[in-house]
Structures are given as structure tokens and as C-alpha cells.
Design a protein around this motif. Sequence first.
Motif, PDB file in Angstrom:
ATOM      1  N   GLN A   6      24.317 -25.790  35.832  1.00 54.66           N
ATOM      2  CA  GLN A   6      23.701 -24.483  36.035  1.00 54.66           C
ATOM      3  C   GLN A   6      24.043 -23.534  34.888  1.00 54.66           C
ATOM      4  OE1 GLN A   6      25.494 -22.135  39.132  1.00 54.66           O
ATOM      5  NE2 GLN A   6      23.692 -20.825  39.415  1.00 54.66           N
ATOM      6  N   ALA A   7      23.078 -22.702  34.510  1.00 47.99           N
ATOM      7  CA  ALA A   7      23.328 -21.630  33.541  1.00 47.99           C
ATOM      8  C   ALA A   7      22.835 -20.317  34.125  1.00 47.99           C
ATOM      9  CB  ALA A   7      22.617 -21.910  32.225  1.00 47.99           C
ATOM     10  N   VAL A   8      23.665 -19.288  34.064  1.00 46.30           N
ATOM     11  CA  VAL A   8      23.291 -17.932  34.443  1.00 46.30           C
ATOM     12  C   VAL A   8      23.387 -17.078  33.187  1.00 46.30           C
ATOM     13  CG1 VAL A   8      23.777 -15.953  35.916  1.00 46.30           C
ATOM     14  CG2 VAL A   8      24.203 -18.274  36.769  1.00 46.30           C
ATOM     15  N   ILE A   9      22.308 -16.376  32.856  1.00 43.13           N
ATOM     16  CA  ILE A   9      22.272 -15.608  31.618  1.00 43.13           C
ATOM     17  C   ILE A   9      22.064 -14.132  31.928  1.00 43.13           C
ATOM     18  CG2 ILE A   9      21.259 -15.385  29.346  1.00 43.13           C
ATOM     19  CD1 ILE A   9      22.372 -18.173  29.857  1.00 43.13           C
ATOM     20  N   VAL A  10      22.968 -13.287  31.439  1.00 40.30           N
ATOM     21  CA  VAL A  10      22.880 -11.843  31.586  1.00 40.30           C
ATOM     22  C   VAL A  10      22.150 -11.298  30.355  1.00 40.30           C
ATOM     23  CG1 VAL A  10      24.176  -9.703  31.832  1.00 40.30           C
ATOM     24  CG2 VAL A  10      25.033 -11.813  32.905  1.00 40.30           C
ATOM     25  N   MET A  11      20.973 -10.675  30.581  1.00 40.41           N
ATOM     26  CA  MET A  11      20.131 -10.222  29.480  1.00 40.41           C
ATOM     27  C   MET A  11      19.748  -8.754  29.652  1.00 40.41           C
ATOM     28  SD  MET A  11      17.527 -13.478  29.021  1.00 40.41           S
ATOM     29  CE  MET A  11      17.018 -12.935  27.380  1.00 40.41           C
ATOM     30  N   PRO A  12      19.624  -7.999  28.551  1.00 39.64           N
ATOM     31  CA  PRO A  12      19.173  -6.609  28.658  1.00 39.64           C
ATOM     32  C   PRO A  12      17.700  -6.539  29.064  1.00 39.64           C
ATOM     33  CG  PRO A  12      19.367  -7.252  26.366  1.00 39.64           C
ATOM     34  CD  PRO A  12      19.944  -8.377  27.162  1.00 39.64           C
ATOM     35  N   ARG A  13      17.362  -5.544  29.863  1.00 39.20           N
ATOM     36  CA  ARG A  13      15.975  -5.391  30.324  1.00 39.20           C
ATOM     37  C   ARG A  13      15.006  -5.181  29.165  1.00 39.20           C
ATOM     38  NH1 ARG A  13      15.543  -4.852  35.737  1.00 39.20           N
ATOM     39  NH2 ARG A  13      17.447  -4.341  36.893  1.00 39.20           N
ATOM     40  N   ASP A  14      15.485  -4.599  28.065  1.00 39.38           N
ATOM     41  CA  ASP A  14      14.596  -4.322  26.942  1.00 39.38           C
ATOM     42  C   ASP A  14      14.578  -5.447  25.912  1.00 39.38           C
ATOM     43  OD1 ASP A  14      17.184  -3.910  26.060  1.00 39.38           O
ATOM     44  OD2 ASP A  14      16.732  -2.078  24.955  1.00 39.38           O
ATOM     45  N   ALA A  15      15.104  -6.612  26.255  1.00 37.47           N
ATOM     46  CA  ALA A  15      15.008  -7.763  25.356  1.00 37.47           C
ATOM     47  C   ALA A  15      13.538  -8.163  25.212  1.00 37.47           C
ATOM     48  CB  ALA A  15      15.821  -8.930  25.899  1.00 37.47           C
ATOM     49  N   PRO A  16      13.152  -8.774  24.092  1.00 40.17           N
ATOM     50  CA  PRO A  16      11.764  -9.217  23.936  1.00 40.17           C
ATOM     51  C   PRO A  16      11.323 -10.099  25.105  1.00 40.17           C
ATOM     52  CG  PRO A  16      12.888  -9.358  21.841  1.00 40.17           C
ATOM     53  CD  PRO A  16      13.938  -9.004  22.865  1.00 40.17           C
ATOM     54  N   ARG A  17      10.138  -9.829  25.592  1.00 40.61           N
ATOM     55  CA  ARG A  17       9.628 -10.545  26.760  1.00 40.61           C
ATOM     56  C   ARG A  17       9.636 -12.061  26.564  1.00 40.61           C
ATOM     57  NH1 ARG A  17       5.341  -8.217  26.679  1.00 40.61           N
ATOM     58  NH2 ARG A  17       3.954  -9.770  25.771  1.00 40.61           N
ATOM     59  N   VAL A  18       9.280 -12.508  25.364  1.00 48.18           N
ATOM     60  CA  VAL A  18       9.210 -13.953  25.116  1.00 48.18           C
ATOM     61  C   VAL A  18      10.579 -14.597  25.293  1.00 48.18           C
ATOM     62  CG1 VAL A  18       9.573 -13.739  22.601  1.00 48.18           C
ATOM     63  CG2 VAL A  18       8.345 -15.710  23.533  1.00 48.18           C
ATOM     64  N   LYS A  19      11.647 -13.880  24.961  1.00 42.68           N
ATOM     65  CA  LYS A  19      12.982 -14.450  25.088  1.00 42.68           C
ATOM     66  C   LYS A  19      13.416 -14.546  26.554  1.00 42.68           C
ATOM     67  CE  LYS A  19      14.492 -12.962  20.504  1.00 42.68           C
ATOM     68  NZ  LYS A  19      15.486 -12.228  19.697  1.00 42.68           N
ATOM     69  N   ILE A  20      13.092 -13.526  27.335  1.00 44.81           N
ATOM     70  CA  ILE A  20      13.414 -13.568  28.771  1.00 44.81           C
ATOM     71  C   ILE A  20      12.639 -14.695  29.450  1.00 44.81           C
ATOM     72  CG2 ILE A  20      13.274 -12.298  30.948  1.00 44.81           C
ATOM     73  CD1 ILE A  20      13.692  -9.719  29.349  1.00 44.81           C
ATOM     74  N   GLU A  21      11.353 -14.783  29.160  1.00 42.87           N
ATOM     75  CA  GLU A  21      10.522 -15.807  29.797  1.00 42.87           C
ATOM     76  C   GLU A  21      10.964 -17.210  29.395  1.00 42.87           C
ATOM     77  OE1 GLU A  21       6.598 -14.742  28.615  1.00 42.87           O
ATOM     78  OE2 GLU A  21       6.421 -13.083  30.065  1.00 42.87           O
ATOM     79  N   ASN A  22      11.252 -17.414  28.127  1.00 45.47           N
ATOM     80  CA  ASN A  22      11.666 -18.739  27.682  1.00 45.47           C
ATOM     81  C   ASN A  22      12.991 -19.150  28.294  1.00 45.47           C
ATOM     82  OD1 ASN A  22       9.391 -19.024  26.134  1.00 45.47           O
ATOM     83  ND2 ASN A  22      10.394 -18.623  24.177  1.00 45.47           N
ATOM     84  N   THR A  23      13.908 -18.199  28.461  1.00 43.03           N
ATOM     85  CA  THR A  23      15.201 -18.517  29.075  1.00 43.03           C
ATOM     86  C   THR A  23      15.001 -18.995  30.508  1.00 43.03           C
ATOM     87  OG1 THR A  23      16.280 -16.869  27.665  1.00 43.03           O
ATOM     88  CG2 THR A  23      17.489 -17.600  29.611  1.00 43.03           C
TER      89      THR A  23
END
Length: 333
Positions: free
Chosen positions: A92-109
Motif C-alpha cells: 500500500q502507498a498513501v501519498i499526501v499531496m497539496p490541493r494546488d498540485a497539477p491535476r495530472v500529477k494527482i490523477e496519475n498518482t
Amino acid sequence: MNIDMIRAAAERLEGHARRTPLLSSPFLDAIAGRRVWIKAECLQHTGSFKFRGAWSAVSALAEDTRARGVVAFSSGNHAQGVALAAQAHGVQAVIVMPRDAPRVKIENTRRLGAEVVLYDRAAGEDRDALGAKLVDERGLTLIKPYDEPQVIAGQGTTGLEIAAQAAEVGVTKADVIVCCGGGGFSSGIALALEAEAPGLRVRTAEPEDFDDVARSLRSGAVERNAVLTGSLCDAIVTPQPGNLTFPILKRLAGPGFAVTEDQALLAVAHAFNRLKVVAEPGGAVALAAALYHGDRISGEDVIVTISGGNVDPEVFQQALTLAAAQDRQGDAA
């Protein structure tokens, strides 16, 4: 940190990471006024060098520790690297990401199977606190984005490749400009070059107003950025140099560069138009330094990294539009 850790990481990465090419273009040479050699880590798995450090760190964990899962915090490239490395190891991987990160990076993760936990960095939410809470509550192992020995070792494998590839084209003395956030990539490469190609010297590249490493190298002490958001070069915006990375860079790196956002965008466009590779602004700052700050570089050759290519379409179009406008102005003149 030492070269043995980097060589061990290279062995674990064998058959998993790509040996990315060292590219060149006479058009870029003409702009820079010297030969420019581009280490294209945007062609690495997940679109950035971060896969190297992520695989190195995940694969180095004890089996029972790894089985409990991992957590990371990232604006996107480290996130995707850890997500893919964890997926390949079946954990399992849990990733903490900023809300303003590029959309493509959030979706790909998310598409790589990770659970994404968003936080508001603009409002001052503390990603470190969120990560620590997940470690305590779920028994996960934190994999830091740059201030982690096995992550630095993995990123340093890029330096082993640069040393070998530079020798193949006859380059034994040159600056190696590296896109820099917290310093994991640049410090790992610096350690590898110290051992394998001492005539090659690392220099860091950052966006203006987020040039904490360059300022720290000038002052000799850790300098912190006043703000943490507001740059198109999101991939390399960090609070300050790492506690592990800065001593390495202080010992081995030359003076750092700071480039404007327009210079980074133009470098994105040049990478696409002349090399046929896709770069993100934060991944193109080293190329921008070579193209637009040549008066601070000596010698006939310079080596640069394109560290990532995970760019939102709108930003990519902005880069191409800016370059086209500049070309029209040049034609009119």
C-alpha cells in the motif's frame, strides 16, 4: 551517504529503471554558445527521476516493514515514483499531496493505485504533521522526498549514468546543472560524479524567488524560502535545503542558478521543438540556466538535466505560445 550506497541502489534498480539518454541539438548549442548535453530524466518511469529514489527506498526496506505499506508527501513527481514502486512490490502507498498540485500529477498518482490525501499548503496545513499522523495510525513507513539516504542513493544513480555517458562522448570537464528542490537529486549526482567523474561539477538550478539552495550556497548556511507556493515550477518548490543534502552540496557544488518563469517556459518549448521531449517548467530550469545564463558558465560543454515531464496541458500550451511569440518578434526584427 557514500558512493557504495549509490552503487548498491544501482544494482537494485537494474532491470527496473531506464537508462535515460544523453541528448544534444545543434539548435540548443547555438543558443547557449557551447555544446549542451541533456540528460533526459523526463523519459524515466512516471516521467521523472523520482522513480529512482522511490524504488531504491522501497526496495531497501525489510520485507516485514515494507508489507505494512509506505507513506510519502509530494507535489507530484515523488508521489508517482513511490506509488509505482509500492505497486510493483505489492504494498500500500498513501501519498499526501497539496490541493494546488497539477491535476495530472494527482490523477496519475491515484491511477497508480495510491491513496491520495490532499492538504491546503496555502492555508498553512502541515504536511509533515499529516505524514506523522499516518505513520502512527497505520504503521506506515515514511519515505521522504529528498532528505532520506536511500532516496539520495537512488537519485545518485543518474550521476553514475552521466559519468559513463559523458565519457562516451569525450566530455571529461564540464558543469552539470541539475534542477533542484530539496537537493536529493543534485546531492546524489554530486556524490556519484565525485567518485566516477571528478572533472564534472554539479551546479543547482532553481526558479527565482524559490532559490533557497543557491542562496544557501552563497551564505554557507541554510536559507529558507519566504513563500512556498506561486511558481509554475511546482516540482522543485521546497521550504529549504535538506539537512542531509545541503552539507553534500556545500562541499561539492558550484554556485547555483536562479531562472525566471519565462526562461523556464521557453526551455520547455525548446525541449519539445528541438529534442522532441516533454518537460515541465521545474524540470527545465537547468536547461534554462544553460541557455540564458551562459555568461556564468565556462568551457566548451555543459551537461543539464531535464528532471521531469509531468506538465499540465494548459502550462505546456503557455510555453509553446510564449516561444512562438518570441520567434515572431525575432523574425520581425
